[in-house]
Write a protein that holds these residues in place. Structure first.
Motif, PDB file in Angstrom:
ATOM      1  N   LEU A 131       0.786  -1.199  -0.146  1.00 26.70           N
ATOM      2  CA  LEU A 131      -0.146  -0.175  -0.111  1.00 26.70           C
ATOM      3  C   LEU A 131       0.953   1.279   0.041  1.00 26.70           C
ATOM      4  N   SER A 132       1.951   1.258   0.793  1.00 25.90           N
ATOM      5  CA  SER A 132       2.811   2.471   0.796  1.00 25.90           C
ATOM      6  C   SER A 132       4.365   1.863   0.669  1.00 25.90           C
ATOM      7  N   PRO A 133       5.051   2.525   0.081  1.00 23.59           N
ATOM      8  CA  PRO A 133       6.748   2.301   0.006  1.00 23.59           C
ATOM      9  C   PRO A 133       7.271   2.550   1.314  1.00 23.59           C
ATOM     10  N   PHE A 134       6.554   3.322   2.534  1.00 19.22           N
ATOM     11  CA  PHE A 134       7.041   3.773   3.530  1.00 19.22           C
ATOM     12  C   PHE A 134       7.397   2.647   4.333  1.00 19.22           C
ATOM     13  N   TRP A 135       6.445   1.470   4.027  1.00 20.49           N
ATOM     14  CA  TRP A 135       6.566   0.398   4.901  1.00 20.49           C
ATOM     15  C   TRP A 135       7.471  -0.630   4.420  1.00 20.49           C
ATOM     16  N   LYS A 136       8.333  -0.418   3.300  1.00 16.02           N
ATOM     17  CA  LYS A 136       8.941  -1.360   2.530  1.00 16.02           C
ATOM     18  C   LYS A 136      10.415  -1.340   3.716  1.00 16.02           C
ATOM     19  N   ASP A 187       3.461  20.212   9.294  1.00 19.52           N
ATOM     20  CA  ASP A 187       2.584  18.979   9.042  1.00 19.52           C
ATOM     21  C   ASP A 187       2.642  18.033  10.061  1.00 19.52           C
ATOM     22  N   ARG A 188       1.524  17.692  10.420  1.00 19.16           N
ATOM     23  CA  ARG A 188       1.291  16.592  11.421  1.00 19.16           C
ATOM     24  C   ARG A 188       2.078  15.268  10.980  1.00 19.16           C
ATOM     25  N   PHE A 189       2.416  15.076   9.797  1.00 13.52           N
ATOM     26  CA  PHE A 189       2.783  13.646   9.196  1.00 13.52           C
ATOM     27  C   PHE A 189       4.332  14.170   8.935  1.00 13.52           C
ATOM     28  N   ARG A 190       5.032  15.307   9.334  1.00 10.66           N
ATOM     29  CA  ARG A 190       6.384  15.601   8.881  1.00 10.66           C
ATOM     30  C   ARG A 190       7.300  14.564   9.246  1.00 10.66           C
ATOM     31  N   SER A 191       7.194  13.995  10.650  1.00 11.10           N
ATOM     32  CA  SER A 191       8.199  13.067  10.991  1.00 11.10           C
ATOM     33  C   SER A 191       8.215  11.837  10.141  1.00 11.10           C
ATOM     34  N   ASP A 192       6.900  11.348   9.726  1.00 15.86           N
ATOM     35  CA  ASP A 192       7.187  10.246   8.844  1.00 15.86           C
ATOM     36  C   ASP A 192       7.873  10.572   7.459  1.00 15.86           C
TER      37      ASP A 192
END
Length: 95
Positions: free
Chosen positions: A13-18, A37-42
């Motif tokens: 679903l997302s390359p973030f989790w590779k 952004d509240r998702f900046r750390s991600d």
């Protein structure tokens, strides 16, 4: 919206989790994020993960902006257009 029986932390679903070794060889990547952004750390984590894997990655931060900055900051949309233009002119991406 997630498919049934699919974890929100799925690499499909997302390359973030590779996993780190799965990120090697990914194409050049631009990460555009907002300062507040509240998702900046991600986004920062993903940037570092790609950089450590040797993926050509650039990070652009929209200063003094929140999560929905893309809709009202012209300089960011101009940066996206500039980077897309460069990407589509690079013949090595299609070879």
């Amino acid at each position: 919206y997630l498919p049934e029986n699919k974890s929100p932390r799925s690499a499909q679903l997302s390359p973030f989790w590779k996993k780190q070794d799965e990120t090697k060889g990914l194409p050049p990547t631009d990460i555009i994020l907002a300062e507040y952004d509240r998702f900046r750390s991600d986004a920062e984590f993903y940037y570092l993960k790609l950089a450590e894997a040797g993926v050509p990655v650039e990070k652009f931060t929209a200063g003094n902006a929140k999560h929905s900055y893309l809709w009202y900051q012209l300089e960011i949309t101009e940066k996206i257009a500039e980077r897309a233009s460069i990407a589509f002119q690079d013949n090595s991406l299609t070879s």
